[in-house]
Design an enzyme around this catalytic site. Structure first.
Site, mmCIF file in Angstrom:
data_model
loop_
_atom_site.group_PDB
_atom_site.id
_atom_site.type_symbol
_atom_site.label_atom_id
_atom_site.label_comp_id
_atom_site.label_asym_id
_atom_site.label_seq_id
_atom_site.Cartn_x
_atom_site.Cartn_y
_atom_site.Cartn_z
ATOM 1 C CE LYS A 1 36.209 46.508 41.791
ATOM 2 N NZ LYS A 1 35.810 45.315 42.516
ATOM 3 N NE ARG B 1 40.890 52.957 46.892
ATOM 4 C CZ ARG B 1 41.005 51.802 45.871
ATOM 5 N NH1 ARG B 1 39.617 50.560 46.980
ATOM 6 N NH2 ARG B 1 41.457 51.118 44.732
ATOM 7 N NE ARG C 1 43.162 34.979 39.247
ATOM 8 C CZ ARG C 1 42.872 36.017 39.701
ATOM 9 N NH1 ARG C 1 41.447 36.993 38.843
ATOM 10 N NH2 ARG C 1 43.314 36.708 40.481
ATOM 11 N NE ARG D 1 45.895 38.706 38.005
ATOM 12 C CZ ARG D 1 43.918 39.099 37.473
ATOM 13 N NH1 ARG D 1 44.051 38.655 36.550
ATOM 14 N NH2 ARG D 1 43.719 39.861 39.038
ATOM 15 N NE ARG E 1 43.616 43.279 45.583
ATOM 16 C CZ ARG E 1 43.076 43.025 44.108
ATOM 17 N NH1 ARG E 1 43.508 41.545 44.141
ATOM 18 N NH2 ARG E 1 42.239 43.517 43.843
#
Length: 190
Positions: free
Chosen positions: A13, A88, A127, A135, A146
């Site tokens: 996104k 949300r 990643r 990160r 999440r």
């Protein structure tokens, strides 16, 4: 053009929103940034939000809708905007629709970036290997949490927007450029 990008964490996104901002000349409105700006500016709703956040509570829908209402009245939103992090819940989606109607505006489209959860986990693992977990959200457990929050709280807005005819689905598993091309085709048709 008023649009919402929906999809689980890691769906792309943010990447697609950045591209839309650059190519369509509309801002991406993050609820977190809007809250901080309202608090910093000391507006009435900002003071109310600060009081709520200082208690450690989440801002109620009415406060969030008012902050968004004030923000979209600014000149940079004249050509539209992308909502990031709102709505949300179905109640927030309904409140957003009502607020936009009060301003004689309407949501043009909700684009869902549909992705395979296992493939998202594989992307995250790759990643982490590449970046060494640089990160803060490069953690498989955090990511899974999440993802669960997304499924429980945000995913229920998808049927709401499907019923309104505003929902368009894009295959988020394609390359960034292929996803961008699908989004462009949707936006060009509006």
């Amino acid at each position: 053009m008023i649009l919402i990008l929906v999809g689980p964490p890691g769906a792309g996104k943010g990447t697609q929103a950045e591209r839309i901002v650059a190519t369509r000349n509309i801002p991406q409105l993050s609820t977190g940034e809007m809250l901080r700006a309202a608090v910093s500016a000391g507006t009435n709703v900002g003071k109310q939000a600060k009081e709520i956040m200082d208690r450690g509570d989440l801002c109620p829908d009415a406060v969030m809708v008012e902050i968004i209402s004030q923000r979209i009245s600014e000149p940079d939103c004249a050509n539209g905007f992308i909502l990031d992090g709102f709505p949300r819940t179905t109640a927030q989606a309904e409140a957003l629709d009502a607020m936009l109607a009060d301003k004689s505006l309407k949501l043009d489209v909700v684009i869902e970036l549909r992705v395979d959860e296992e493939a998202l986990l594989d992307r995250l693992r790759s990643r982490i290997k590449e970046t060494g977990g640089a990160r803060s959200d490069d953690n498989e457990e955090t990511f899974k949490k999440r993802l669960e929050v997304y499924k429980e709280q945000t995913a229920p807005i998808i049927p709401y927007y499907e019923k309104t005819g505003k929902l368009r689905v894009v295959d988020g598993m394609k390359s960034i450029d292929a996803v961008a091309a699908e989004i462009d085709a949707i936006l060009d048709a509006i």
